[in-house]
Design a protein around this motif. Structure first.
Motif, PDB file in Angstrom:
ATOM      1  N   THR A   9       7.272  -1.112  -1.427  1.00 14.87           N
ATOM      2  CA  THR A   9       6.532  -0.845  -2.416  1.00 14.87           C
ATOM      3  C   THR A   9       7.334   0.224  -3.472  1.00 14.87           C
ATOM      4  N   GLY A  22       4.347   1.154  -8.005  1.00 13.77           N
ATOM      5  CA  GLY A  22       3.314   0.313  -7.053  1.00 13.77           C
ATOM      6  C   GLY A  22       3.411  -1.180  -6.944  1.00 13.77           C
ATOM      7  N   VAL A  42       5.152  -4.633  -5.501  1.00 10.67           N
ATOM      8  CA  VAL A  42       5.704  -4.858  -4.091  1.00 10.67           C
ATOM      9  C   VAL A  42       6.839  -5.697  -4.223  1.00 10.67           C
TER      10      VAL A  42
END
Length: 182
Positions: free
Chosen positions: A55, A59, A61
């Motif tokens: 991450t 934020g 992924v």
């Protein structure tokens, strides 16, 4: 219609409904206040096997797979295919992000970097053969490989043998782990 035939019909219907409920048609589930998303190859996941999940500072992924990198931003995903000069997709073993927001990828074809604002990963440090693990501390990237312990400070590559021989099995670094003290 016999009782046995009716029971068999209900068993088949029950099996069908249970199978339907457990199928990948249900793509997201909620656990408390968290939503879990299921990404598959059919959704565009880069590869069948996930080797690492990272991450980043936004934020997002990042998912390292056997056939590239998938990035999920909470609403949609994109894919980065890292290929060698013959066009073969690379297996991505590990990912890390430095403090200056560069994403590094350890692949079967070497070390790659996605610089801030760039759209493609760039092959860097060709002398690093088959990196297996990465760890970023500040802007320094620690590289574990079959060549031992290496680190890149942004301008120079440093090497330390951890075994008796630079090319022996005792010199392989497969994983970095950062402790509570850094």
């Amino acid at each position: 219609m016999t009782i046995g035939h009716t029971i068999e019909k209900y068993i088949r219907l029950t099996f069908f409904l249970v199978t339907l409920l457990m199928s990948p048609i249900a793509r997201a589930s909620t656990i408390g206040e968290e939503t879990m998303i299921n990404l598959t190859l059919m959704d565009g996941l880069a590869g069948e096997t996930v080797n690492r999940v990272l991450t980043d500072h936004y934020g997002y992924v990042w998912i390292a797979t056997t056939s590239g990198i998938s990035v999920y931003n909470g609403r949609s995903h994109s894919t980065y295919n890292i290929c060698n000069e013959r066009g073969y997709k690379a297996e991505v073993y590990d990912l890390c992000e430095t403090m200056n927001n560069e994403i590094y990828a350890a692949t079967q074809f070497g070390l790659y970097c996605l610089r801030q604002g760039a759209e493609v990963f760039e092959h860097i440090l060709p002398e690093v053969e088959r990196p297996l693990s990465l760890l970023a501390v500040g802007d320094t990237v620690f590289i574990g490989s079959e060549q031992g312990f290496q680190y890149w400070d942004g301008s120079n590559l440093h090497h330390r043998d951890v075994g008796v021989s630079r090319h022996g099995l005792d010199n392989i670094v497969r994983c970095y782990q950062r402790d509570a003290e850094g």
